[in-house]
Design a protein around this motif. Structure first.
Motif, PDB file in Angstrom:
ATOM      1  N   ASP A 148      14.297 -11.770   8.587  1.00 38.68           N
ATOM      2  CA  ASP A 148      13.877 -13.167   8.379  1.00 38.68           C
ATOM      3  C   ASP A 148      13.498 -13.462   6.921  1.00 38.68           C
ATOM      4  N   GLN A 149      13.713 -12.515   6.032  1.00 36.36           N
ATOM      5  CA  GLN A 149      13.423 -12.642   4.599  1.00 36.36           C
ATOM      6  C   GLN A 149      11.945 -12.929   4.289  1.00 36.36           C
ATOM      7  N   GLN A 150      11.046 -12.599   5.198  1.00 35.67           N
ATOM      8  CA  GLN A 150       9.619 -12.754   4.926  1.00 35.67           C
ATOM      9  C   GLN A 150       9.144 -11.602   4.018  1.00 35.67           C
ATOM     10  N   ILE A 151       8.415 -11.941   2.962  1.00 32.20           N
ATOM     11  CA  ILE A 151       7.886 -10.921   2.054  1.00 32.20           C
ATOM     12  C   ILE A 151       6.690 -10.243   2.719  1.00 32.20           C
ATOM     13  N   THR A 152       6.743  -8.914   2.755  1.00 31.90           N
ATOM     14  CA  THR A 152       5.676  -8.139   3.412  1.00 31.90           C
ATOM     15  C   THR A 152       4.862  -7.305   2.431  1.00 31.90           C
TER      16      THR A 152
ATOM     17  N   HIS B 193      -5.754 -12.964   1.676  1.00 31.10           N
ATOM     18  CA  HIS B 193      -4.333 -12.578   1.707  1.00 31.10           C
ATOM     19  C   HIS B 193      -4.233 -11.076   2.013  1.00 31.10           C
ATOM     20  N   ASN B 194      -4.472 -10.734   3.253  1.00 31.34           N
ATOM     21  CA  ASN B 194      -4.523  -9.321   3.624  1.00 31.34           C
ATOM     22  C   ASN B 194      -3.280  -8.867   4.389  1.00 31.34           C
ATOM     23  N   ASN B 195      -2.168  -9.598   4.207  1.00 35.66           N
ATOM     24  CA  ASN B 195      -0.948  -9.221   4.928  1.00 35.66           C
ATOM     25  C   ASN B 195       0.124  -8.658   3.983  1.00 35.66           C
ATOM     26  N   PHE B 196      -0.271  -8.290   2.764  1.00 34.56           N
ATOM     27  CA  PHE B 196       0.671  -7.698   1.821  1.00 34.56           C
ATOM     28  C   PHE B 196       0.241  -6.255   1.494  1.00 34.56           C
ATOM     29  N   SER B 197       1.238  -5.413   1.247  1.00 41.16           N
ATOM     30  CA  SER B 197       0.983  -4.033   0.808  1.00 41.16           C
ATOM     31  C   SER B 197       1.527  -3.859  -0.611  1.00 41.16           C
ATOM     32  N   ILE B 198       1.088  -2.800  -1.273  1.00 38.38           N
ATOM     33  CA  ILE B 198       1.621  -2.448  -2.592  1.00 38.38           C
ATOM     34  C   ILE B 198       1.992  -0.963  -2.589  1.00 38.38           C
ATOM     35  N   ALA B 199       3.191  -0.675  -3.041  1.00 36.19           N
ATOM     36  CA  ALA B 199       3.650   0.708  -3.169  1.00 36.19           C
ATOM     37  C   ALA B 199       3.599   1.108  -4.639  1.00 36.19           C
ATOM     38  N   VAL B 200       3.077   2.303  -4.933  1.00 34.70           N
ATOM     39  CA  VAL B 200       3.006   2.798  -6.313  1.00 34.70           C
ATOM     40  C   VAL B 200       3.692   4.155  -6.394  1.00 34.70           C
ATOM     41  N   ASN B 201       4.321   4.407  -7.527  1.00 34.96           N
ATOM     42  CA  ASN B 201       5.017   5.673  -7.745  1.00 34.96           C
ATOM     43  C   ASN B 201       4.035   6.773  -8.133  1.00 34.96           C
ATOM     44  N   VAL B 202       4.252   7.957  -7.587  1.00 31.17           N
ATOM     45  CA  VAL B 202       3.429   9.129  -7.896  1.00 31.17           C
ATOM     46  C   VAL B 202       4.346  10.234  -8.408  1.00 31.17           C
TER      47      VAL B 202
ATOM     48  N   LYS C 283      -0.398 -12.538 -10.693  1.00 31.06           N
ATOM     49  CA  LYS C 283      -0.668 -13.880 -10.169  1.00 31.06           C
ATOM     50  C   LYS C 283       0.615 -14.582  -9.757  1.00 31.06           C
ATOM     51  N   GLU C 284       1.657 -14.436 -10.590  1.00 28.57           N
ATOM     52  CA  GLU C 284       2.932 -15.075 -10.275  1.00 28.57           C
ATOM     53  C   GLU C 284       3.549 -14.464  -9.017  1.00 28.57           C
ATOM     54  N   ALA C 285       3.360 -13.141  -8.845  1.00 31.05           N
ATOM     55  CA  ALA C 285       3.932 -12.475  -7.673  1.00 31.05           C
ATOM     56  C   ALA C 285       3.296 -12.995  -6.386  1.00 31.05           C
ATOM     57  N   LEU C 286       1.971 -13.118  -6.382  1.00 31.79           N
ATOM     58  CA  LEU C 286       1.288 -13.620  -5.193  1.00 31.79           C
ATOM     59  C   LEU C 286       1.698 -15.071  -4.905  1.00 31.79           C
ATOM     60  N   LYS C 287       1.732 -15.897  -5.941  1.00 30.07           N
ATOM     61  CA  LYS C 287       2.129 -17.299  -5.760  1.00 30.07           C
ATOM     62  C   LYS C 287       3.548 -17.393  -5.215  1.00 30.07           C
ATOM     63  N   PHE C 288       4.456 -16.595  -5.774  1.00 28.47           N
ATOM     64  CA  PHE C 288       5.843 -16.608  -5.316  1.00 28.47           C
ATOM     65  C   PHE C 288       5.925 -16.219  -3.844  1.00 28.47           C
ATOM     66  N   ALA C 289       5.197 -15.149  -3.474  1.00 31.76           N
ATOM     67  CA  ALA C 289       5.262 -14.665  -2.096  1.00 31.76           C
ATOM     68  C   ALA C 289       4.725 -15.697  -1.110  1.00 31.76           C
ATOM     69  N   LEU C 290       3.611 -16.306  -1.444  1.00 31.94           N
ATOM     70  CA  LEU C 290       3.013 -17.291  -0.533  1.00 31.94           C
ATOM     71  C   LEU C 290       3.923 -18.506  -0.365  1.00 31.94           C
ATOM     72  N   GLU C 291       4.450 -18.999  -1.472  1.00 30.84           N
ATOM     73  CA  GLU C 291       5.335 -20.172  -1.397  1.00 30.84           C
ATOM     74  C   GLU C 291       6.637 -19.835  -0.683  1.00 30.84           C
ATOM     75  N   HIS C 292       7.178 -18.670  -0.971  1.00 28.59           N
ATOM     76  CA  HIS C 292       8.440 -18.271  -0.333  1.00 28.59           C
ATOM     77  C   HIS C 292       8.260 -18.124   1.167  1.00 28.59           C
ATOM     78  N   ASN C 293       7.206 -17.449   1.589  1.00 30.89           N
ATOM     79  CA  ASN C 293       6.999 -17.232   3.020  1.00 30.89           C
ATOM     80  C   ASN C 293       6.747 -18.537   3.754  1.00 30.89           C
ATOM     81  N   GLU C 294       5.996 -19.430   3.103  1.00 36.15           N
ATOM     82  CA  GLU C 294       5.721 -20.728   3.733  1.00 36.15           C
ATOM     83  C   GLU C 294       7.012 -21.532   3.872  1.00 36.15           C
ATOM     84  N   LYS C 295       7.812 -21.550   2.820  1.00 37.77           N
ATOM     85  CA  LYS C 295       9.068 -22.307   2.849  1.00 37.77           C
ATOM     86  C   LYS C 295      10.040 -21.670   3.836  1.00 37.77           C
ATOM     87  N   ASN C 296      10.059 -20.352   3.872  1.00 39.54           N
ATOM     88  CA  ASN C 296      11.009 -19.637   4.726  1.00 39.54           C
ATOM     89  C   ASN C 296      10.658 -19.772   6.198  1.00 39.54           C
TER      90      ASN C 296
END
Length: 573
Positions: free
Chosen positions: A338-342, A396-405, A558-571
């Protein structure tokens, strides 16, 4: 060295004293002495760099100098012969001092007698011999019997001092076996150990007695070529080494053909200290391996430019850590259904003082080579936790972040505790943090792999998720997918997109990875999705999630969070 036939150098500015010592030694009953004489400091220093003498008898006062200066020089060049100090003045104040500085013994000239002097010299030789033998055992590689890094650096320092005085050349070689990890991974570490022993034996047979070999770790060997005439001499040796190691080897019923690569640095052109020459030989080795298996490479002006750039980046990166010039940009990850950002992958950037952003490809290799990857990696971990904490606080507790180790991070004893500290300090839900590991983590020795498994289980117990990044690009066995606590596999972007086509780059490989993951109960995410066709093909093959330029490049926090929220709402509409 024959204890009954010793070569003595008397260092004394009083010729009459030299004659006295020579006559005294003629009265020895068990030892035949060949006695020589020098009367000044510089001649004595020159003698230290030769192998013409077994023992030095040193007058404490030598013109304007004292024995202290020569003892200091002997310690600096790690002189292997013993020094006995003689003096004609009161000795109570100086005997302990010279012994502390490395003299084997001390004797007042008024106490000279043939039996006493002979006994002191023999004792000094035997004691020094035992000391050298014990030191060699400590500085020996247990598997191959070669020297280790410590003794190699010490001998190199001594050889450099000799080369400087004689105005001669020497070469330092770094050699390693191409794709040696595959031998360990497919045939086991016992076979790998036997191969290393065989390699060491072949190397010994190819070098001169005046040269020296050490094993400095894993499949890495260093070779000191002393007193060479030209670059051609070093090139000839490198060719012989590569040719010899390429010959088939029968080990435990296995027929092995293995190639090697060699990097070479030459004194005085490439440096005048052990660290400079070894650093440059290592860089030349890296360049040789980049050219392909079975190659050798001298350190060149081009590599010098790379080295200077590496030093510049290292210095700048240290300052960037101090001045908080690093940023964590975030690339969205989404469900293909469904192209929802997770969630996001955290990608480090370095904003320089002129505002220019440097990508990790420029500075991360330098960070890994210099060890700066440890503080950089800790910064990334702390930053990701800080971002997640701010998001959770804002609801906004429905997003995760992956980091390289990096493998280096995971191997540090305090890595797990460091993760725990960041989780506690931020108060975030640990399941929102994902650690991405490359397959290199699973290519270590059995002992290290056991430690890796233990640490990964501890990380899982903290509640974090673990993903394998760039899956399929390494040489590791698939066995670790079953044995290790892994949650997710990332299909490498080379299997997804290419500049030649908008279609899925490797559909068969993508399907195979998905099937493997599904059979083991793991989730799959594809990197590098750039077209609708690629996304559709991945979805058709059962892939669950993806990331790539099709949806968005990496963005500031900040731009990443804004993009994700707007994209998910629009989608969702």
């Amino acid at each position: 060295m024959n204890i009954n036939n010793l070569r003595i150098l008397v260092i004394d500015d009083d010729y009459a004293d030299y004659v006295l010592i020579e006559e005294t030694l003629k009265g020895a009953t068990r030892t035949r002495f060949q006695v020589s004489h020098v009367s000044d400091y510089e001649s004595a220093r020159e003698a230290f760099f030769s192998d013409e003498y077994d023992v030095f008898l040193l007058d404490y006062f030598l013109g304007a100098e004292t024995a202290n200066q020569l003892l200091h020089e002997a310690r600096r060049i790690r002189l292997v012969q013993p020094i006995v100090v003689l003096t004609g003045v009161g000795h109570v104040e100086i005997d302990d001092q010279v012994i502390h500085m490395g003299a084997s013994d001390f004797l007042p000239k008024e106490e000279l007698s043939s039996p006493l002097l002979e006994r002191i010299i023999r004792h000094a030789v035997e004691h020094k011999r035992s000391e050298n033998r014990m030191e060699l055992l400590i500085k020996q590689d247990a598997l191959t019997g070669l020297g280790n890094r410590q003794i190699f650096e010490e001998l190199l320092e001594h050889s450099l001092a000799t080369a400087a005085r004689h105005k001669s050349k020497l070469a330092v070689m770094f050699l390693d076996l191409d794709r040696f990890k595959e031998v360990n991974d497919t045939l086991g570490h016992p076979v790998g150990d036997l191969l290393l022993i065989l390699v060491a034996d072949r190397l010994r047979k190819l070098i001169r007695d005046s040269d020296f070999i050490a094993r400095i770790g894993g499949d890495e060997f260093t070779i000191l070529l002393d007193d060479i005439a030209s670059y051609d001499d070093a090139a000839l040796v490198a060719e012989k080494l590569i040719h010899s190691l390429a010959q088939p080897s029968a080990i435990n019923g296995n027929h092995l053909v293995i190639s090697s690569s060699v990097g070479i640095a030459v004194y005085p052109e490439n440096g005048d200290t052990p660290i400079k020459l070894m650093q440059k030989a290592d860089m030349a080795l890296y360049e040789a391996k980049r050219k392909g298996a079975g190659q050798f490479q001298f350190f060149t002006g081009n590599l010098q430019t790379q080295l200077e750039e590496s030093i510049r980046i290292e210095k700048g990166l240290r300052e960037a850590l101090e001045k908080d010039q690093l940023e964590l940009h975030l690339q969205p990850q989404w469900r293909l259904e469904d192209q929802q950002i997770t969630g996001f992958e955290g990608l480090i950037r370095w904003r320089q003082e002129d505002g220019q952003l440097l990508s990790p490809g420029v500075f991360v290799p330098v960070a890994e080579k210099t060890g700066l990857i440890l503080p950089v990696g800790r910064w990334v971990l702390a930053k990701a936790c800080d971002i997640l904490a701010k998001w959770e606080k804002a609801g906004h507790n429905n997003f995760s972040i992956a980091v390289n180790v990096s493998p280096m991070q995971l191997r540090t004893p305090d890595f797990v505790e460091g993760c725990n500290e960041e989780l506690r300090a931020s108060g975030i839900d640990p399941s929102r943090l994902e650690l991405e590991l490359t397959e290199d983590v699973f290519l270590d020795t059995s002992e290290e792999q056991g430690a890796t498994l233990r640490d990964l289980k501890r990380l899982k117990s903290l509640g974090m998720n673990i993903a394998i990044d760039d899956f399929g690009t390494g040489y590791s066995s698939l066995r670790y997918l079953k044995d290790f606590p892994i949650d997710k596999i990332k299909i490498d972007k080379s299997f997804v997109s290419s500049a030649m086509s908008e279609e899925l780059s490797e559909p068969a490989i993508a399907k195979a990875v998905v099937m493997i993951a599904q059979s083991l109960g793991l989730s799959v995410i594809a990197e590098g999705i750039e077209t609708q066709a690629q996304m559709a093909a991945l979805k058709e093959r059962g892939c669950i999630a993806g990331q790539g330029f099709l949806l968005s490049a990496s963005l500031p926090e900040k731009e990443a969070l804004k993009f994700a929220l707007e994209h998910n709402e629009k989608n969702a509409e």
